[in-house]
Design a protein around this motif. Sequence first.
Motif, mmCIF file in Angstrom:
data_model
loop_
_atom_site.group_PDB
_atom_site.id
_atom_site.type_symbol
_atom_site.label_atom_id
_atom_site.label_comp_id
_atom_site.label_asym_id
_atom_site.label_seq_id
_atom_site.Cartn_x
_atom_site.Cartn_y
_atom_site.Cartn_z
ATOM 1 N N THR A 138 -11.846 -30.888 -90.334
ATOM 2 C CA THR A 138 -11.612 -29.565 -90.921
ATOM 3 C C THR A 138 -11.221 -29.744 -92.386
ATOM 4 N N VAL A 139 -11.282 -28.631 -93.110
ATOM 5 C CA VAL A 139 -11.051 -28.664 -94.559
ATOM 6 C C VAL A 139 -10.000 -27.610 -94.926
ATOM 7 N N THR A 140 -9.037 -28.013 -95.741
ATOM 8 C CA THR A 140 -8.119 -27.046 -96.357
ATOM 9 C C THR A 140 -8.786 -26.567 -97.639
ATOM 10 N N PRO A 141 -9.133 -25.273 -97.720
ATOM 11 C CA PRO A 141 -9.864 -24.805 -98.900
ATOM 12 C C PRO A 141 -9.101 -25.054 -100.204
ATOM 13 N N PHE A 142 -9.870 -25.149 -101.268
ATOM 14 C CA PHE A 142 -9.354 -25.328 -102.637
ATOM 15 C C PHE A 142 -8.419 -24.168 -102.983
ATOM 16 N N HIS A 143 -7.203 -24.489 -103.434
ATOM 17 C CA HIS A 143 -6.245 -23.427 -103.768
ATOM 18 C C HIS A 143 -5.112 -23.978 -104.630
ATOM 19 N N ILE A 144 -4.234 -23.110 -105.054
ATOM 20 C CA ILE A 144 -2.998 -23.500 -105.726
ATOM 21 C C ILE A 144 -1.834 -22.836 -104.994
ATOM 22 N N ASP A 145 -0.633 -23.369 -105.208
ATOM 23 C CA ASP A 145 0.565 -22.833 -104.562
ATOM 24 C C ASP A 145 1.567 -22.377 -105.607
ATOM 25 N N ARG A 146 2.594 -21.673 -105.124
ATOM 26 C CA ARG A 146 3.590 -21.081 -106.032
ATOM 27 C C ARG A 146 4.869 -21.893 -106.134
ATOM 28 N N ASN A 147 4.814 -23.156 -105.670
ATOM 29 C CA ASN A 147 6.021 -23.977 -105.634
ATOM 30 C C ASN A 147 5.650 -25.421 -105.931
ATOM 31 N N HIS A 148 6.656 -26.225 -106.197
ATOM 32 C CA HIS A 148 6.466 -27.663 -106.104
ATOM 33 C C HIS A 148 6.343 -28.000 -104.609
ATOM 34 N N VAL A 149 5.489 -28.972 -104.274
ATOM 35 C CA VAL A 149 5.200 -29.267 -102.859
ATOM 36 C C VAL A 149 5.280 -30.768 -102.602
ATOM 37 N N LEU A 150 5.932 -31.133 -101.491
ATOM 38 C CA LEU A 150 5.841 -32.502 -100.962
ATOM 39 C C LEU A 150 5.010 -32.412 -99.688
ATOM 40 N N LEU A 151 3.812 -32.976 -99.712
ATOM 41 C CA LEU A 151 2.951 -32.980 -98.522
ATOM 42 C C LEU A 151 3.139 -34.319 -97.811
ATOM 43 N N LEU A 152 3.532 -34.279 -96.542
ATOM 44 C CA LEU A 152 3.918 -35.480 -95.796
ATOM 45 C C LEU A 152 3.031 -35.627 -94.567
ATOM 46 N N GLN A 153 2.244 -36.690 -94.497
ATOM 47 C CA GLN A 153 1.324 -36.892 -93.378
ATOM 48 C C GLN A 153 2.077 -37.538 -92.207
ATOM 49 N N LEU A 154 1.908 -36.944 -90.999
ATOM 50 C CA LEU A 154 2.653 -37.419 -89.820
ATOM 51 C C LEU A 154 1.753 -38.127 -88.824
ATOM 52 N N CYS A 155 0.533 -37.617 -88.643
ATOM 53 C CA CYS A 155 -0.354 -38.127 -87.603
ATOM 54 C C CYS A 155 -1.795 -37.923 -88.065
ATOM 55 N N SER A 215 -0.670 -27.034 -109.071
ATOM 56 C CA SER A 215 -1.665 -28.123 -109.054
ATOM 57 C C SER A 215 -2.747 -27.740 -108.054
ATOM 58 N N PRO A 216 -3.997 -27.566 -108.482
ATOM 59 C CA PRO A 216 -5.042 -27.244 -107.509
ATOM 60 C C PRO A 216 -5.194 -28.391 -106.511
ATOM 61 N N HIS A 217 -5.494 -28.058 -105.251
ATOM 62 C CA HIS A 217 -5.709 -29.111 -104.254
ATOM 63 C C HIS A 217 -6.668 -28.653 -103.172
ATOM 64 N N MET A 218 -7.255 -29.657 -102.516
ATOM 65 C CA MET A 218 -8.205 -29.456 -101.415
ATOM 66 C C MET A 218 -8.067 -30.675 -100.514
ATOM 67 N N VAL A 219 -8.172 -30.452 -99.193
ATOM 68 C CA VAL A 219 -7.908 -31.535 -98.244
ATOM 69 C C VAL A 219 -9.034 -31.614 -97.218
ATOM 70 N N GLU A 220 -9.463 -32.857 -96.940
ATOM 71 C CA GLU A 220 -10.461 -33.084 -95.882
ATOM 72 C C GLU A 220 -9.824 -33.965 -94.806
ATOM 73 N N ILE A 221 -9.831 -33.469 -93.555
ATOM 74 C CA ILE A 221 -9.238 -34.212 -92.435
ATOM 75 C C ILE A 221 -10.221 -35.290 -91.975
ATOM 76 N N GLY A 222 -9.659 -36.424 -91.551
ATOM 77 C CA GLY A 222 -10.483 -37.552 -91.119
ATOM 78 C C GLY A 222 -11.015 -37.403 -89.699
ATOM 79 N N ASP A 223 -11.275 -38.534 -89.048
ATOM 80 C CA ASP A 223 -11.969 -38.536 -87.751
ATOM 81 C C ASP A 223 -11.093 -38.107 -86.575
ATOM 82 N N GLY A 224 -9.776 -38.075 -86.752
ATOM 83 C CA GLY A 224 -8.886 -37.678 -85.661
ATOM 84 C C GLY A 224 -8.117 -36.419 -86.010
ATOM 85 N N ALA A 225 -7.431 -35.858 -85.010
ATOM 86 C CA ALA A 225 -6.587 -34.690 -85.272
ATOM 87 C C ALA A 225 -5.461 -35.095 -86.228
#
Length: 304
Positions: A138-155, A215-225
């Motif tokens: 799945t893909v997180t569409p290209f966007h910007i946010d209204r805050n500073h963000v720490l994105l933390l990958q868990l699984c 900061s604009p960002h976009m995310v592509e998920i890999g082969d697993g959930a």
Amino acid sequence: MGADASLIEVDWASFDPWRIQPVRHALGEHPLLQIDQLVALGKRLERTDQTFSFNSDAGADADFNTVARTHPNRNSTTDTLQRISEAKAWMLLRHVQADPVYCTLVDTVLDAIKPQVDRVDPGMCYRAGWIFVSSPHTVTPFHIDRNHVLLLQLCGTKTVYVWDADDVEVVSDHARAHFLDCHQLDLVQWHEAFRARAHVFELGPGMGVYMPLTSPHMVEIGDGASVAMSVSYNTDASRRRALLHVLRERLCEHHIELPPIGRHPLFDSVSHAGARALVDLHQLGRRMLGRSSISDGVPYALAE
Ligand SMILES: [Fe+2]
């Protein structure tokens, strides 16, 4: 219990709040971030509007403001979370700081970094937490946010594309200002050519990335959930930057063009002081009329 500084690792010696940078964390085994607890949270949030989901056909060019309608996920929150590997869906549990249990988790993460952040970017406020549970590819569409963000990958794994907070080739100042003023992303448009100028992070469990406001960002998920958490906040400087953007947008509507933010610091200071005074006056007026008045400087984001 005091803050656990080892929970989040950033190169604090070189930390600059306006620079994208890698992060490491030790949240992977946290009980509240295991799937059974996330399903329980999803059940609590399902009764509110704090869940947001779309199906795996949505691409980088989808509009975050409309993607839940244009690419609906027809399964329930619980069903989606329990069967995420096959659900072909992207799900966000929004504003988890509004849940008393998860508010403590948001505070645990942000209290761990606050002393270091405060050294260069004081005034941490508007704390929020977001949990992303995504099917493979799945893909997180290209966007910007209204805050500073720490994105933390868990699984699982993902590729994160991030562009500088002031990259106007990718998102114009006008589009940033329009978003900060109206919360609309219609001027934030994806083009494949943007990939070539992105900062690219291949994230696995224990890894993350810090992204400054807008900061604009976009995310592509890999082969697993994938399961990830982001925590977001504002500071004195990010609120100032956002207000300057909004001021530019309002004046632009009256055909008054201001110079780019940062080009003339003294001009920025004077225009910010004027805008701040107007906002404060407006809020005071609302309070005097007995109407609600909500500041962007409150401790926690509002689950609007
Ligand atoms: Fe985001």
